[in-house]
Scaffold this active site. Structure first.
Site, PDB file in Angstrom:
ATOM      1  CB  SER A  17      13.709  20.740 -14.780  1.00 50.56           C
ATOM      2  OG  SER A  17      13.049  22.022 -14.856  1.00 50.56           O
ATOM      3  CD  GLN A  33      -6.787  -2.145 -46.224  1.00 49.04           C
ATOM      4  OE1 GLN A  33      -6.846  -2.637 -47.137  1.00 49.04           O
ATOM      5  NE2 GLN A  33      -6.961  -0.730 -46.428  1.00 49.04           N
ATOM      6  CG  HIS A  68      -1.422  -1.299   1.572  1.00 53.42           C
ATOM      7  ND1 HIS A  68      -3.038  -1.455   0.841  1.00 53.42           N
ATOM      8  CD2 HIS A  68      -1.370  -2.398   2.178  1.00 53.42           C
ATOM      9  CE1 HIS A  68      -3.412  -2.515   1.199  1.00 53.42           C
ATOM     10  NE2 HIS A  68      -2.550  -3.165   2.041  1.00 53.42           N
TER      11      HIS A  68
HETATM   12  N1  ARG Z   1      -5.095  -4.867 -48.225  1.00 55.54           N
HETATM   13  C1  ARG Z   1      -5.817  -5.835 -47.624  1.00 55.54           C
HETATM   14  C2  ARG Z   1      -5.555  -6.344 -46.106  1.00 55.54           C
HETATM   15  O1  ARG Z   1      -4.774  -5.690 -45.675  1.00 55.54           O
HETATM   16  C3  ARG Z   1      -5.486  -7.054 -48.324  1.00 55.54           C
HETATM   17  C4  ARG Z   1      -6.607  -8.249 -48.572  1.00 55.54           C
HETATM   18  C5  ARG Z   1      -7.481  -7.465 -49.454  1.00 55.54           C
HETATM   19  N2  ARG Z   1      -8.596  -8.905 -49.771  1.00 55.54           N
HETATM   20  C6  ARG Z   1      -9.687  -8.564 -50.410  1.00 55.54           C
HETATM   21  N3  ARG Z   1     -10.579  -9.647 -50.587  1.00 55.54           N
HETATM   22  N4  ARG Z   1      -9.941  -7.383 -50.748  1.00 55.54           N
HETATM   23  O2  ARG Z   1      -6.259  -7.046 -45.323  1.00 55.54           O
END
Ligand code: ARG
Length: 501
Positions: free
Chosen positions: A285, A330, A166
C-alpha cells in the site's frame, strides 16, 4: 502511389494517395482512417508474407504465372520483409499495402501475385496462421501453470488445510488436494486450446472471394507449404468462417474463468495467512507500509472479465452476418488478439505466483478443525459401524449445534457422547472406540481416512498427481509436435522459394 504531379506537400500527397487496389476512385476521403486496418495488421505482416510466398510458388508450379515472374515477386517480398511494417505504403490494409509495395518494386508484373485469390481468403489465412501460433503459446502457458500446480501439490500432499464450501469451514483437506483440483481444471483448458488450434489450422486459400477460381490452382499444395493440416472445403465457408476465433476465445474465456477462481482462493488463503505470495507477485500500500497485497492475482482475476468481453464482442459482431465477406469481420479479429494476449499473460503470472508463493503449514493446521469441520468424519465412522448414515448425521448435527464453533476435540467428543445417549440411547463408544473417535476428530486423521479415488488422503493425491503428470506430458508432446510441424513447413516454404530466388 501518390499522384505527385505538382504536389510538393508530401503529407497531402500521402493522404490522397491512390493504391494498387483502390486506384483513384477510392483513394481517400474522410473515412479512410476508419476503414483502414493497417495498424492492427502489424500482427499479421509475417503471416501475409508467408501466404504471398506460398501462393506465388504454387502459381508458378501450376504455370499460372511464369517462373521468372514468380522470381521477381518473391524477391520483392524479401525486400518488403526487410523494410518492415513501418516502410509499407499507405493502404487500406496490410494485404493491399504489400501488393502496392511489390508493384512499386517490380512494376505491373507484381500484380500477378493476386491471381486466383481475393483478400477474403487471404485475410482469413493470415489470421489462422497467426492465431494457431498464439493459441499454442497460450497452451504452453497452461502447461507451465499445471507444472507449478502439480509441483506445489506434490510438495504439500500432507499439508493439512481447512476446506471450505460456501466459504464456510467444511472439511479438512490438504494444500496438495486443493491445488490439484485446479490442475484438473487447467488440464481441460489445455485440451480445449489444443482442439481450437487444430480447428484453426486449415487453409481457406483458394476459396478466393467466395466462389473459387477459374485457374487451375492446387489448394493442398498451398496448405502444405503453410503448415495447414488441410483445407476448408467450401470456398464460401473458407472466406466467411470466423468460428475458429469464437472457439479459441471461448477456450480462453474458460481458462481465465479458471484462473479467476484460483486467484480468489489464493487471495482468501493469503488473507487467512495460509498462503503468502512472493514479493515478485505482491504489491504494497502507498500509505500502509505493513501491507503485502496480492495485486497480481486480483489483476489476473480481472482478466476473466476482459476475455469474456472479447468473446461477447466477437459473437455480437458475427451474429447475423450473411455469408461471404463483410467488412464487419475486420473488427472481429482484434477481440481474438486481445483475448489470447491477455489470457496468456494472466496464465503466466498466476503460474509464477503459484510457483513462488509459500504455504504456512502451521497457520493451515491451526484452522484445519475450525468450525467443527471434522464432524463429517465422525458421522462416517458411526455409519461404518452400522449406524444408518442419516441417524449418524442427526447425532453429529445435535452435538455440533450444542458446541461453540471453536470447540476443541475434547469438548466435541463429550458433546458427541451426550448426543449419542439422546439419539441412540447408548454411549457413542458402543459403536466407535475412543481411539477411532479421536482419529476422526483429528484433521490429519480425517484427511488420511479419505483415500477414495480423487480424495485428499496423501496416497490418493499421489495417485492423482501421477495420472495428471502423464496427461501433462502428453499435452506437452502435443504442443511440441505441432510446433515441429509448423517449423518443418516453414523450412519447406523457404526451400520452395529458394527454387526461384
Ligand atoms: N482488412 C480486411 C480485414 O481485416 C481484409 C479483407 C478485406 N476484404 C475486402 N473484401 N474488403 O478483414
Amino acid at each position: 502511389m501518390a499522384d505527385d504531379g505538382g504536389a510538393d506537400d508530401a503529407a497531402d500527397a500521402d493522404a490522397n494517395a491512390e493504391t494498387v487496389v483502390r486506384r483513384d476512385r477510392f483513394a481517400g476521403g474522410p473515412a479512410r482512417g476508419f476503414m483502414s486496418s493497417l495498424a492492427a495488421d502489424r500482427r499479421i505482416l509475417a503471416a501475409d508474407l508467408a501466404v504471398d510466398r506460398a501462393h506465388t510458388v504454387m502459381l508458378a508450379e501450376r504455370d499460372v504465372i511464369a517462373d521468372d515472374e514468380a522470381a521477381e515477386i518473391l524477391a520483392a517480398l524479401d525486400d518488403v520483409e526487410a523494410a518492415g511494417h513501418d516502410a509499407l505504403p499507405d493502404g487500406e490494409d496490410v494485404h493491399e499495402a504489400i501488393e502496392s509495395a511489390v508493384v512499386d518494386r517490380v512494376g505491373p508484373v507484381g500484380g500477378k501475385m493476386h491471381t486466383a485469390r481475393s483478400r477474403n481468403d487471404e485475410v482469413a489465412a493470415c489470421i489462422r496462421l497467426r492465431y494457431r501460433a498464439d493459441l499454442l503459446d497460450a497452451a504452453e502457458a497452461t502447461l507451465a501453470l499445471r507444472e507449478a500446480l502439480l509441483d506445489a501439490a506434490a510438495d504439500h500432499a500432507d499439508t493439512v488445510l481447512p476446506g471450505f464450501t460456501h466459504r464456510q469451514y467444511a472439511q479438512p483437506t490438504t494444500v496438495g488436494h486443493f491445488l490439484s483440483s485446479y490442475a484438473g481444471a487447467v488440464e481441460r483448458d489445455t485440451a480445449r486450446l489444443l482442439a481450437a488450434v487444430d480447428r484453426t489450422n486449415v487453409s481457406p486459400l483458394g476459396g478466393a472471394a467466395f466462389a473459387g477460381t477459374t485457374f487451375d490452382i492446387d489448394r493442398e499444395r498451398v496448405a502444405d507449404l503453410l503448415g495447414f493440416d488441410g483445407v476448408v472445403e467450401n470456398a464460401t465457408d473458407a472466406a466467411s468462417a470466423r468460428d475458429f476465433l469464437v472457439e479459441g476465445t471461448a477456450a480462453l474465456a474458460t481458462l481465465t474463468a479458471t484462473l479467476s477462481g484460483l486467484s480468489t482462493d489464493l487471495i482468501e488463503h493469503a488473507k487467512d495467512g495460509y498462503f503468502a505470495p512472493s514479493d515478485d507477485y505482491a504489491s504494497t500500500s502507498s500509505i500502509m507500509p505493513q501491507k503485502v497485497n496480492p495485486d497480481t492475482l486480483e489483476l489476473a482475476r480481472a482478466v476473466a472479465g476482459d476475455v469474456a468481453g472479447d468473446l461477447a464482442g466477437l459473437l455480437t459482431t458475427l451474429k447475423g452476418l450473411p455469408r461471404a465477406y463483410n467488412r464487419d469481420l475486420q473488427r472481429a479479429t482484434p477481440h481474438a488478439w486481445d483475448a489470447v494476449d491477455d489470457a496468456r499473460e494472466a496464465t503466466e503470472v498466476v503460474a509464477g505466483a503459484v510457483a513462488t508463493g509459500a504455504w504456512d503449514a502451521e497457520a493451515c493446521a491451526a484452522d484445519a478443525d475450525a468450525g467443527l469441520s471434522t464432524a463429517t468424519g465422525v458421522a462416517d465412522a458411526l455409519a461404518a459401524a452400522g449406524v444408518p448414515f442419516r441417524t449418524a448425521h442427526e447425532l453429529v448435527a445435535e452435538a455440533a449445534a450444542a458446541a461453540p464453533a471453536n470447540a476443541d476435540a475434547e469438548t466435541l467428543a463429550a458433546n458427541l457422547d451426550a448426543a449419542a445417549q439422546e439419539v441412540l440411547g447408548e454411549s457413542i463408544h458402543k459403536h466407535v472406540s475412543r481411539e477411532e473417535l479421536s482419529t476422526a476428530l483429528d484433521p490429519a486423521g480425517s484427511v488420511a481416512a479419505r483415500g477414495s479415488r480423487g480424495g485428499p488422503a496423501p496416497e490418493a493425491v499421489a495417485d492423482s498427481l501421477a495420472r495428471m503428470t502423464e496427461t501433462h506430458d502428453d499435452h506437452r508432446t502435443a504442443v511440441a509436435d505441432r510446433r515441429e510441424a509448423l517449423s518443418a513447413a516453414e523450412a519447406d516454404l523457404s526451400d520452395a522459394v529458394a527454387e526461384y530466388v
